[in-house]
Design a protein around this motif. Structure first.
Motif, short mmCIF file in Angstrom:
data_model
loop_
_atom_site.label_atom_id
_atom_site.label_comp_id
_atom_site.label_asym_id
_atom_site.label_seq_id
_atom_site.Cartn_x
_atom_site.Cartn_y
_atom_site.Cartn_z
N ILE A 80 0.83 -1.21 0.00
CA ILE A 80 0.00 0.00 0.00
C ILE A 80 0.87 1.27 0.00
O ILE A 80 0.67 2.15 -0.83
N ASP A 81 1.87 1.34 0.90
CA ASP A 81 2.71 2.54 0.94
C ASP A 81 3.67 2.59 -0.25
O ASP A 81 3.88 3.63 -0.85
N GLY A 82 4.23 1.42 -0.56
CA GLY A 82 5.22 1.36 -1.63
C GLY A 82 4.65 1.79 -2.97
O GLY A 82 5.37 2.29 -3.83
N PHE A 83 3.34 1.57 -3.15
CA PHE A 83 2.74 1.90 -4.44
C PHE A 83 1.69 3.00 -4.29
O PHE A 83 0.73 3.08 -5.04
N SER A 84 1.91 3.87 -3.26
CA SER A 84 0.92 4.91 -2.98
C SER A 84 0.75 5.85 -4.16
O SER A 84 -0.33 6.38 -4.37
N THR A 85 1.80 6.04 -4.95
CA THR A 85 1.67 6.96 -6.08
C THR A 85 1.35 6.20 -7.38
O THR A 85 1.28 6.79 -8.44
N HIS A 86 1.20 4.90 -7.30
CA HIS A 86 0.90 4.10 -8.49
C HIS A 86 -0.37 3.30 -8.23
O HIS A 86 -0.31 2.11 -7.92
N ALA A 87 -1.49 3.98 -8.36
CA ALA A 87 -2.76 3.38 -7.95
C ALA A 87 -3.06 2.08 -8.69
O ALA A 87 -3.52 1.11 -8.10
N ARG A 88 -2.77 2.05 -9.99
CA ARG A 88 -3.10 0.85 -10.77
C ARG A 88 -2.31 -0.34 -10.26
O ARG A 88 -2.86 -1.41 -9.98
N GLU A 89 -1.01 -0.14 -10.12
CA GLU A 89 -0.15 -1.22 -9.64
C GLU A 89 -0.60 -1.66 -8.24
O GLU A 89 -0.63 -2.85 -7.94
N ARG A 90 -0.94 -0.66 -7.38
CA ARG A 90 -1.33 -1.00 -6.02
C ARG A 90 -2.57 -1.88 -6.01
O ARG A 90 -2.60 -2.93 -5.36
N GLU A 91 -3.57 -1.46 -6.76
CA GLU A 91 -4.81 -2.25 -6.76
C GLU A 91 -4.59 -3.66 -7.33
O GLU A 91 -5.07 -4.65 -6.79
N LYS A 92 -3.84 -3.70 -8.41
CA LYS A 92 -3.57 -5.02 -9.00
C LYS A 92 -2.76 -5.87 -8.05
O LYS A 92 -2.97 -7.08 -7.94
N GLY A 93 -1.83 -5.23 -7.34
CA GLY A 93 -1.01 -5.96 -6.37
C GLY A 93 -1.86 -6.52 -5.25
O GLY A 93 -1.70 -7.70 -4.86
N LEU A 94 -2.80 -5.71 -4.76
CA LEU A 94 -3.67 -6.18 -3.67
C LEU A 94 -4.56 -7.32 -4.16
O LEU A 94 -4.70 -8.35 -3.49
N ASP A 95 -5.11 -7.14 -5.36
CA ASP A 95 -5.96 -8.20 -5.91
C ASP A 95 -5.17 -9.50 -6.06
O ASP A 95 -5.64 -10.58 -5.72
N TYR A 96 -3.97 -9.34 -6.59
CA TYR A 96 -3.16 -10.55 -6.82
C TYR A 96 -2.85 -11.24 -5.51
O TYR A 96 -2.91 -12.47 -5.40
N THR A 97 -2.55 -10.42 -4.47
CA THR A 97 -2.23 -10.98 -3.15
C THR A 97 -3.41 -11.80 -2.62
O THR A 97 -3.24 -12.93 -2.13
N LEU A 98 -4.59 -11.23 -2.76
CA LEU A 98 -5.77 -11.94 -2.26
C LEU A 98 -5.98 -13.25 -3.02
O LEU A 98 -6.35 -14.27 -2.45
#
Ligand SMILES: Cc1cc2nc3c(=O)[nH]c(=O)nc-3n(C[C@H](O)[C@H](O)[C@H](O)COP(=O)(O)OP(=O)(O)OC[C@H]3O[C@@H](n4cnc5c(N)ncnc54)[C@H](O)[C@@H]3O)c2cc1C
Ligand SMILES: *[C@@H]1O[C@H](CO)[C@@H](O)[C@H](O)[C@H]1NC(C)=O
Ligand SMILES: *[C@@H]1O[C@H](CO)[C@@H](O)[C@H](O)[C@H]1NC(C)=O
Length: 716
Positions: A80-98
């Motif tokens: 979340i913090d690491g990709f705070s300025t990259h919303a697309r990557e953050r959301e995809k990262g969270l989805d992938y994690t789940l």
């Protein structure tokens, strides 16, 4: 035959479906790269958990266990913090994690809760070194955070590495599609000839079409050489036609470009810190390796006899074999690039010896070496010296090449291409067996004719229907050669007693045919009964009948295919204005002996037959034979008393000309003489068909109407 075509199409579709099934290494999803960047950082910074999952596919499960607030908190902050300025990557990262952590029933709420809870306990990674409780090999009890720059740099490293796989996949698909598109376009053109010949004549006969054909699709690559081999010291080549060369060259340029496009250096690189050589060579190696793997099935497909590409395009086997040779050579360059790249990368990391001792690497070497052998032994020089040895070696080393590569990539997710390649190969072999079975074991009459040729007459099953110009492979069931299958053009014929037979006219060369020659000359009447198996019919029909005029030019034993086309045309179009000119060029009168019966069928038809006898002088004929045989045999005695005149009177409807034909004159004369669309078809000595090709493409402008050229000779 229709059943065969359907099953071919069905198989191709099945393979396509199979081959496009989801594979982890084909496209790297953004979310996966984000997730792996964080798990990589955790793993390389501290020991946060001792939980382990043995399943390789769930190795990082330990980092997202909802029961462990330390690891999950760390992971959540990284994402979340690491990709705070990259919303697309953050959301995809969270989805992938789940998605990845589904086996542990991780929910978004748990992830967010762990994030909030960890906020109060975070230790900055830069402070770990001065923390007395920190020891890399012992469990650490606080969640960790990294600064955004570090996380983004790690992500860049992953992105560059993983996107290379995505690009490799995309480029490989383009390279494979290239040939399917080329074949598809050829297929459409071929179909147009059949279904819309008038359209071809009216719309595809303008200046653009003419100059395309004159400069690109018709001529040989350089001046004249195509069917005729060119030699340079120890090397021999079959030069492709200009169109083939351009297609191959265009594809080659794409392969080159695709091997270097999107290969990036990222700095700092976490995989290869301060080692740009290791980084770049590895990326190039990954790229070229993947491209090579994708190309294997197509290369095998090009070489098959039962081949969807053949009947879609209507092109000849020899053209597809030209593509087979060149795409395989270019693929081998990729294999070399892959091997060298990997070796350089390993060496740059001082891992050379270690890497080389790995089993999968050793199999990689095995594959590469057999690839090298395949490329070298298939040079025309070796191929033409001993074709059977070449063929055997080719099968053996191709099998080793596939097995080696297969083991090499077994754990990397690329097995599918080896499975596909094996299916393509196996399918062809299966259909070949089926074709043999359909024809069944037959007893052929084999007769030696005029001491230079033997005629094989095989009864055929009623349902086995040949078509004009087709060829088939024959196995002579004799202890010395039953496994060999040689292609010959065949003529369909009805014997006087009503039996359907196919006849092959086989010129004596140096291998099996030579053995047969010896065998037959010892038989009474120079005739024998031999058991044979026939595999066929192969070849694609050419649209000769869609032209208003046809000019056939046959040379020596090139006549059978053209003869069947001409006789078929003359029967089907007997009451039309279609004109059929048939030139046959032979050396001396005795050649006429083995084809006279067939030629007589032209009598009374619209086929205008002209026969050139290039060495009519009977003396020369004597000398040659004397040198060869040492004595004049019985057969020759008899041909002595039946000189040219009796043949001439027998074939009174034929115009005989003595001396060499001037191909240029024949072509130009027919261009002027014949009204309407015309096609030239030739099967003769390589030098002669090359001349035909040359002069036809040169003189396209002489005819108002569409002119085409079909070469029936095949060499490989
Ligand atoms: C589509 C096609 C149609 C043909 N039609 C006829 C025909 O009607 N009459 C005729 O006399 N010849 C024909 N040939 C040529 C014929 O196949 C060869 O001459 C024959 O296979 C030579 O046998 P061999 O063992 O005596 O050859 P060798 O003397 O050992 O070799 C002579 C040359 O024949 C070629 N050759 C040998 N074996 C094969 C094989 N299994 N497959 C392909 N090429 C091979 C090689 O290029 C070799 O250089 C045709 C070839 C093709 C490709
Ligand atoms: C919150 O985090 C700390 C430190 O990681 C941990 O000890 C504690 O158990 C966590 N609280 C909950 C409710 O998970
Ligand atoms: C870390 O722990 C290992 C034993 O687990 C020990 O041998 C080593 O000296 C420790 N390192 C430091 C820097 O304390």
């Amino acid at each position: 035959m229709r059943f065969l075509k359907f099953s071919l199409i069905a198989a191709a579709l099945a393979i396509l479906k199979f081959a496009t099934a989801e594979e982890p290494y084909m496209f790297a999803p953004v979310g996966q790269m984000v997730f792996y960047s964080c798990t990589y950082l955790i793993g390389s910074t501290a020991l946060l958990t001792e939980e382990t999952f043995t399943d390789d596919d769930f190795y990082y499960g330990a980092y997202c266990d909802p029961q462990n607030p330390v690891t999950l908190g760390t992971l959540a902050h990284c994402l979340i913090d690491g990709f705070s300025t990259h919303a697309r990557e953050r959301e995809k990262g969270l989805d992938y994690t789940l998605k990845y952590c589904k086996p542990l029933n991780l929910t978004r709420e748990e992830l967010e809760f762990a994030y909030d809870n960890a906020t109060d306990y975070l230790v900055d990674s830069s402070e770990l070194a001065s923390d007395p409780n920190f020891n890399m090999t012992e469990l650490y009890y606080s969640p960790i955070k990294w600064n955004v720059t570090t996380i983004q740099q790690v992500y860049d490293t992953f992105y560059s590495f993983d996107m290379n796989f995505t690009w490799s996949t995309v480029f490989s698909i383009v390279l494979v599609s290239y040939w399917f598109i080329v074949i598809g376009i050829a297929g459409i053109c071929n179909l147009l000839y059949f279904v819309a010949p008038n359209l071809i004549n009216s719309k595809f006969n303008g200046d653009i079409s003419k100059s395309f054909r004159k400069h690109i699709s018709l001529p040989a690559t350089f001046r004249k050489s195509h069917a005729n081999f060119v030699s340079l010291k120890y090397f021999l080549w079959i030069l492709p036609t200009r169109l083939e060369s351009l297609l191959i060259f265009g594809w080659f340029i794409l392969v080159l470009a695709f091997n270097i496009a999107h290969i990036n250096h990222v700095s700092p690189n976490y995989f290869w810190p301060d080692n740009e050589v290791a980084e770049i060579s590895r990326e190039v190696a990954d790229r070229s390796g993947i491209i090579a793997v994708y190309l294997i099935p197509v290369n095998i497909l090009f070489a098959g006899r039962n081949n969807i590409l053949l009947f879609v395009s209507g092109w000849s086997q020899s053209r597809l074999l030209t593509f087979h040779r060149w795409t395989s050579r270019i693929m081998f360059v990729c294999v070399i690039l892959h091997s060298v790249g990997m070796a350089v990368s390993a060496a740059a990391q001082q891992l050379y010896a270690e890497t080389n001792s790995e089993t999968y690497v050793i199999w990689g070497y095995v594959g590469t070496i057999s690839g090298a052998i395949l490329c070298i032994h298939s040079f025309l020089r070796f191929r033409s010296t001993n074709y059977e040895l070449f063929l055997l070696g080719h099968i053996v080393f191709a099998a080793i090449f596939i097995v080696g590569g297969w083991i090499h990539v077994r754990d990397l997710g690329y097995e599918i291409w080896y499975i596909t390649a094996t299916c393509v190969w196996g399918f062809d072999r299966l259909l070949r067996l089926a074709r043999l079975a359909v024809f069944g074991l037959q007893t052929a009459v084999v007769e030696l004719k005029a001491d230079e040729m033997f005629k094989v007459t095989v009864p055929r099953p009623k349902y086995w229907k040949p078509f004009p110009g087709c060829h088939a492979y024959i196995h002579f069931i004799r202890p010395t050669c039953f496994w060999q299958s040689h292609p010959f053009t065949l003529v369909d014929y009805k014997l006087d007693d009503g039996t359907d037979v196919i006849i092959m006219y086989i010129k004596v060369k140096g291998g099996v045919t030579h053995g047969f020659h010896r065998f037959l000359s010892l038989q009474p009447g120079q005739t024998a009964m031999v058991k044979v198996l026939v595999e066929g019919p192969y070849g694609e029909r050419i649209p000769i009948d869609r032209f208003q005029n046809s000019v056939f030019v046959a040379g020596g034993n090139g006549i059978p295919g053209l003869y069947s086309e001409a006789i078929d045309l003359s029967r089907r179009y007997s009451n039309t204005t279609k004109r059929i000119r048939f030139y046959w060029v032979i050396r001396n009168w005795r050649t006429l002996q083995w084809f006279a019966d067939e030629l007589k069928q032209f009598e009374g038809t619209k086929v205008e037959t002209i026969i050139y006898v290039t060495k009519p002088e009977i003396e020369i004929f004597y000398e040659e034979v004397d040198k060869k045989r040492g004595k004049v045999g019985d057969f020759l005695q008899s041909s002595l008393i039946s000189p040219a005149d009796s043949i001439k009177s027998d074939l009174a409807f034929v115009e005989f000309r003595e001396g060499r034909p001037i191909i240029e004159d024949i072509v130009k004369l027919e261009m002027k003489d014949l009204q309407g669309t015309k096609c030239f078809i030739s099967c003769a000595h390589p030098l002669m068909v090359d001349e035909m090709r040359h002069f036809i493409s040169e003189s396209l402008d002489m005819s108002e109407d569409r002119v085409d050229y079909f070469e029936q000779i095949q060499v490989w």
